[in-house]
Enzyme design. Structure first.
Site, mmCIF file in Angstrom:
data_model
loop_
_atom_site.group_PDB
_atom_site.id
_atom_site.type_symbol
_atom_site.label_atom_id
_atom_site.label_comp_id
_atom_site.label_asym_id
_atom_site.label_seq_id
_atom_site.Cartn_x
_atom_site.Cartn_y
_atom_site.Cartn_z
ATOM 1 N N LYS A 167 0.902 -1.177 -0.129
ATOM 2 C CA LYS A 167 0.029 0.062 -0.012
ATOM 3 C C LYS A 167 0.908 1.286 -0.032
ATOM 4 C CE LYS A 167 -3.532 2.187 2.897
ATOM 5 N NZ LYS A 167 -4.607 2.220 4.037
ATOM 6 N N LYS A 212 -2.322 -1.419 -3.835
ATOM 7 C CA LYS A 212 -3.297 -0.361 -3.714
ATOM 8 C C LYS A 212 -2.336 0.727 -3.831
ATOM 9 C CE LYS A 212 -5.966 1.915 -0.217
ATOM 10 N NZ LYS A 212 -6.182 2.026 1.205
#
Ligand code: PBG
Length: 322
Positions: free
Chosen positions: A195, A248
């Protein structure tokens, strides 16, 4: 006359022929639909920077989840906006916390829906950071305990999958052992393993009211230029017992999806985040792009790069289209 042996256009002549040789397909079973639950009753408040996305009170969220399930969306992920926030983010792990109550209601009312819980503290802390603050920064190890407690309380409420998104070192090991000790050995973990500290989360922070009140998330989320580090993060989470991995954001990080897909065998998810959604919505509203086509094209690109599962605010629109 030009004599060409190879003419790739031969296979593009008709829609039927193109469909026959199509390499990648979107399928409703791959979709996870993010929902934001807030206090109150009958609340359905549109997020300003995310047209079509709402803060929903529990009763409204049950309706939304039910509609999505009927349309063919198999899964949702729940984000909670608590009544009140504090330094420790206690609502994150409270038995009657907003997320726990929402999960309980949905599991009771909607049949055969896979419910993921986002396991993080930033929506629940007054400072908006993803952990416990010490000396002006998020303290890693004290946060692990709180994350484990939060995951157990979400499993207790009925969550089918725990999805930790805080990017703390060792969070998968801590949550796995917390869940196991509490008897939830069969609850899988989908780790937000890779992330990035991304500006594409802007609209989400409005939706979840979770913007950090000081500083930013760069001391725990990843530096966007790095990809070797992404593989390292994924590897650590695999070792610690993650059942699935996530990258992400999605579209700006397709190379990372490709790399993680090549290296690891676990199911891979990608999150088409709020900023990706908002860009498409805004340009479509201006009449500058065709919303439906750009939506489908961006999602198929994420799938083609190697994602098995896609978290997207477009989930309902996609299944309608399919
Ligand atoms: C919580 C969390 C965030 C998102 C998912 N889980 C926000 C953040 O890290 O600031 C972002 C999702 C989106 O932008 O759609 N840590």
């Amino acid at each position: 006359m030009v004599r060409l042996i190879h003419r790739p256009r031969r296979l593009r002549r008709t829609a039927t022929l193109r469909a026959m040789v199509r390499e990648t397909r979107l399928d409703p079973t791959n979709l996870i639909y993010p929902l934001f639950v807030c206090p109150g009753e009958g609340v359905r408040r549109e997020v300003r920077s995310m047209p079509g996305v709402f803060n929903l009170s529990i009763d409204e969220m049950v309706k939304e989840a039910d509609e999505a399930r009927r349309l063919g969306v198999p899964s949702i992920i729940v984000f909670g906006l608590p009544e009140s926030k504090d330094e420790q983010g206690t609502d994150a792990f409270a038995e009657d916390g907003i997320t726990q109550r929402a999960i309980r209601a949905i599991k009771r009312e909607v049949k055969d829906l896979v419910v993921l819980a986002d396991t993080c503290l930033c929506e629940y802390t007054s400072h908006g950071h993803c952990g416990v603050i010490k000396d002006g920064d998020v303290a890693n190890d004290p946060t692990l305990e709180v994350l484990a407690k939060t995951a157990v309380s979400q499993a207790q409420a009925g969550a089918d999958i725990i999805a930790p998104s805080g990017m703390m070192d060792g969070m998968i090991a801590a949550i796995r052992s917390g869940l196991d000790v509490a008897g939830y050995t069969d609850i899988p973990i989908l780790s937000y393993a890779v992330k990035y500290a991304s500006a594409f989360y802007g609209p989400f922070r409005e939706a979840a009211d979770s913007a950090p009140q000081f500083g930013d998330r760069r001391s725990y989320q990843m530096d966007p230029p790095n990809i070797r580090e992404a593989l390292r993060e994924a590897e650590l989470d695999v070792e610690q017992g993650a059942d699935m991995l996530m990258v992400k954001p999605a579209l700006p990080y397709l190379d990372v999806i490709v790399a993680v897909r090549e290296r690891f065998d676990l199911p891979l998810a990608a999150y088409q985040v709020s900023g990706e959604y908002a860009q498409i919505k805004a340009a479509a509203k201006m009449g500058w792009i065709d919303e439906e086509r750009v939506m489908m094209e961006s999602l198929i690109a994420i799938k083609r790069a190697g994602a098995d599962l896609i978290l997207t605010y477009f989930a309902k629109d996609v299944v309608k289209k399919l």
